[in-house]
Design a protein around this motif. Structure first.
Motif, PDB file in Angstrom:
ATOM      1  N   SER A 171       0.865  -1.185   0.000  1.00 30.03           N
ATOM      2  CA  SER A 171       0.000   0.000   0.000  1.00 30.03           C
ATOM      3  C   SER A 171       0.898   1.230   0.000  1.00 30.03           C
ATOM      4  CB  SER A 171      -0.944   0.014   1.206  1.00 30.03           C
ATOM      5  OG  SER A 171      -0.222  -0.031   2.421  1.00 30.03           O
ATOM      6  N   ASP A 218      -8.847   2.786   4.181  1.00 30.33           N
ATOM      7  CA  ASP A 218      -9.682   1.953   3.319  1.00 30.33           C
ATOM      8  C   ASP A 218      -8.863   1.261   2.234  1.00 30.33           C
ATOM      9  OD1 ASP A 218     -12.189   2.731   4.576  1.00 30.33           O
ATOM     10  OD2 ASP A 218     -11.905   4.685   3.620  1.00 30.33           O
ATOM     11  N   GLU A 219      -7.582   1.023   2.505  1.00 29.63           N
ATOM     12  CA  GLU A 219      -6.728   0.352   1.529  1.00 29.63           C
ATOM     13  C   GLU A 219      -7.181  -1.097   1.324  1.00 29.63           C
ATOM     14  OE1 GLU A 219      -3.912   1.900  -0.195  1.00 29.63           O
ATOM     15  OE2 GLU A 219      -5.302   3.455   0.497  1.00 29.63           O
ATOM     16  N   THR A 241      -5.804  12.388   7.467  1.00 27.96           N
ATOM     17  CA  THR A 241      -5.736  12.504   6.008  1.00 27.96           C
ATOM     18  C   THR A 241      -5.287  11.209   5.340  1.00 27.96           C
ATOM     19  OG1 THR A 241      -3.519  13.431   6.282  1.00 27.96           O
ATOM     20  CG2 THR A 241      -5.333  14.993   6.032  1.00 27.96           C
ATOM     21  N   GLY A 242      -4.672  10.295   6.101  1.00 29.35           N
ATOM     22  CA  GLY A 242      -4.239   9.020   5.537  1.00 29.35           C
ATOM     23  C   GLY A 242      -5.392   8.056   5.382  1.00 29.35           C
ATOM     24  N   SER A 243      -5.369   7.265   4.334  1.00 28.85           N
ATOM     25  CA  SER A 243      -6.445   6.315   4.049  1.00 28.85           C
ATOM     26  C   SER A 243      -6.478   5.188   5.077  1.00 28.85           C
ATOM     27  CB  SER A 243      -6.243   5.718   2.653  1.00 28.85           C
ATOM     28  OG  SER A 243      -7.109   4.620   2.440  1.00 28.85           O
ATOM     29  N   GLN A 288      -2.782   0.033   6.513  1.00 26.46           N
ATOM     30  CA  GLN A 288      -3.518   1.289   6.383  1.00 26.46           C
ATOM     31  C   GLN A 288      -2.579   2.470   6.599  1.00 26.46           C
ATOM     32  OE1 GLN A 288      -6.453   1.145   5.096  1.00 26.46           O
ATOM     33  NE2 GLN A 288      -6.452  -1.092   5.264  1.00 26.46           N
ATOM     34  N   ASP A 320      -1.017  10.715   7.583  1.00 28.25           N
ATOM     35  CA  ASP A 320      -1.693  11.745   8.379  1.00 28.25           C
ATOM     36  C   ASP A 320      -0.819  12.997   8.476  1.00 28.25           C
ATOM     37  OD1 ASP A 320      -3.822  10.077   8.786  1.00 28.25           O
ATOM     38  OD2 ASP A 320      -3.172   9.416  10.775  1.00 28.25           O
ATOM     39  N   GLY A 339      -7.165   7.427  11.045  1.00 28.18           N
ATOM     40  CA  GLY A 339      -8.605   7.631  10.921  1.00 28.18           C
ATOM     41  C   GLY A 339      -9.209   8.463  12.026  1.00 28.18           C
ATOM     42  N   GLN A 378     -10.709  -5.379   2.135  1.00 28.88           N
ATOM     43  CA  GLN A 378     -10.107  -4.482   3.111  1.00 28.88           C
ATOM     44  C   GLN A 378      -8.851  -5.114   3.691  1.00 28.88           C
ATOM     45  OE1 GLN A 378     -10.809  -1.444   3.958  1.00 28.88           O
ATOM     46  NE2 GLN A 378      -9.796  -1.113   5.921  1.00 28.88           N
ATOM     47  N   GLY A 409       0.819   5.864  -0.290  1.00 31.34           N
ATOM     48  CA  GLY A 409       0.060   7.099  -0.386  1.00 31.34           C
ATOM     49  C   GLY A 409       0.364   8.063   0.735  1.00 31.34           C
TER      50      GLY A 409
END
Length: 352
Positions: free
Chosen positions: A147, A183-184, A179-181, A202, A152, A206, A196, A149
Motif C-alpha cells: 500500500s 480503506d486500503e 488525512t491518511g487512508s 492502512q 496523516d 482515521g 479491506q 500514499g
C-alpha cells in the motif's frame, strides 16, 4: 551557523510517539520526526536567532520486521502458521502469516519561526509498505501485498520555556489530521478479488490525534538531549477502531568531531497500547475469527528498548544532513507479533 541550527533543527521540533512494537504505517511516520529535535549545542549562544524565518526538511525512513515474539520470547513461523490436519486451530496460530514487513516513508516538513521562543510546523508523510505472506490457503502459499500514499498530516507548535547558553526546555503540542487512508484494499486469501486490508497496511489512523512532547537540551561540554513524548488518540474512526496511545522516553549524547560534524548515540524506551475496537471487515466466521495475527487488535502494542547511533554533518551553511540507525535490544510484545529488526533514516534540513 547557530542561526541555521536553531531554526532548521527545532522549528519543526520532532514528535517522538514511537511506532512501537508492530507498527502501522501511520505510527512509523510519527516516529520519523525525532531527528528534527537535534540541536548543535556546542556553538556559542551569543548570536541570537532571527525571527520570521522559514525552514524546510525532508526525511527518508526505512524499517524492517521479521520473526515473531510472544512477550519477550521468540517463536518460529511454524509455531504461528496453522497446519491443517496436523494440529488444532487455536488463538495463537493462523492460516495466514506475514513474514517480512518493509516500511518506507518520505516526510516533508515546513517550519516558521514566529519569534525566538515560538516555532510552528507542518509535516506530511508519504508512505509505502510491502508485506510478504505465507499461508495454507491453496493459490496463496506465498503472496505479497503493498500500500502507498499520503499519511496523516500533522500541525505543531513548539515553545521554549527556557533557552539560554547552558540549557533549554521545549514543549511541543500538535494536531494530527486523519488525512491518511484507512480503506486500503488488496487481494488476500480471505475472499476473491480485493478486500479491506489489515491495520498494518492502512496509511492513517482515521482519528484526530494529539502529539505532545517535552524536551531538555544540555548545552555544556557534555551535550545531551532528553525527551518525553506521547501520541494521544481520540474517538473512533469510521471502521470502529482507534490505534493505541504511544509513549516514549529517549536520550541522546553528542560527540563533536569538528564544527561541522558530530556523532551521536542514545537509547529509547517506548510503550504502546493495543488497538481499541475492531474492523469487522477483516475478520472471518467461525470460532477463530482472525485469519492472521495482524487482524487481531489485541496483538498490537508492547514495550521496546532501542539503541540509536548516527552522524550529523553541515556541508554548507544552509544545509544540515543527519543519518541515523536504530536497533531493538529488548522487545516484549503482545503476541504472537512481528518483531522489529532495524530502522534507519536520512534527513536533509534547509533554511530560507
Amino acid at each position: 551557523m547557530r542561526k541555521f541550527l536553531r531554526i532548521a533543527s527545532v522549528s519543526l521540533v520532532s514528535f517522538t510517539p514511537a511506532a512501537l512494537a508492530q507498527s502501522t504505517p501511520s505510527e512509523f511516520a510519527e516516529l520519523s520526526f525525532q531527528a528534527l529535535l537535534d540541536i548543535d549545542i556546542n556553538e556559542s549562544d551569543s548570536e541570537q536567532s532571527s525571527p520570521n524565518k522559514w525552514s524546510f526538511a525532508v526525511q527518508l525512513k526505512a524499517a524492517e520486521f521479521d520473526g515473531y515474539k510472544v512477550n519477550d520470547s521468540d517463536v518460529s513461523l511454524d509455531d504461528v502458521l496453522f497446519s491443517f490436519g496436523q494440529e488444532a486451530r487455536t488463538s495463537s496460530n493462523f492460516p495466514v502469516v506475514p513474514t517480512v514487513i518493509k516500511q518506507h516513508a518520505k516526510i516533508v516538513q515546513l517550519g516558521y519561526q514566529v519569534n525566538e521562543r515560538l516555532k510552528l510546523g507542518i509535516q506530511a508523510p508519504f508512505i509505502h509498505q510491502q508485506t510478504d505472506h505465507i499461508s495454507v490457503v491453496p493459490g496463496y502459499e506465498h503472496f505479497v501485498i503493498s500500500s502507498s500514499g499520503l499519511g496523516d498530516i500533522a500541525l505543531s507548535a513548539s515553545y521554549a520555556l527556557e533557552d539560554n547558553s547552558e540549557f533549554s526546555w521545549w514543549v511541543t503540542a500538535g494536531l494530527s489530521l486523519p488525512t491518511g487512508s484507512i480503506d486500503e484494499q488488496g487481494d488476500t486469501p480471505r475472499d476473491a478479488g480485493d478486500q479491506q486490508l489489515p491495520y498494518t497496511m492502512q496509511l492513517g489512523s482515521g482519528t484526530y490525534d494529539f502529539p505532545i512532547e517535552v524536551s531538555y537540551q544540555n548545552k555544556g561540554e557534555h551535550a545531551f538531549t532528553v525527551t518525553l513524548s506521547a501520541m494521544l488518540r481520540t474517538g473512533t474512526n469510521d471502521r470502529n477502531y482507534r490505534l493505541g496511545n504511544n509513549y516514549k522516553l529517549s536520550g541522546k549524547y553528542n560527540f563533536p568531531l569538528s564544527q561541522s560534524t558530530a556523532l551521536f548515540t542514545g537509547a529509547a524506551f517506548g510503550y504502546s497500547e493495543s488497538i481499541h475496537g475492531q474492523d469487522d471487515e477483516i475478520t472471518i466466521g467461525g470460532n477463530y475469527s482472525y485469519p492472521a495475527s495482524i487482524t487481531n487488535p489485541n496483538l498490537y502494542g508492547g514495550k521496546r528498548v532501542n539503541i540509536i547511533g548516527g552522524i550529523s554533518f553541515i556541508p554548507i551553511h544552509w544545509l544540515k544532513v543527519v543519518a541515523d540507525i536504530s536497533k531493538p535490544v529488548y522487545q516484549n510484545l503482545n503476541g504472537p507479533q512481528p518483531q522489529e529488526l532495524w530502522r534507519a533514516g536520512l534527513q536533509f534540513s534547509m533554511l530560507y
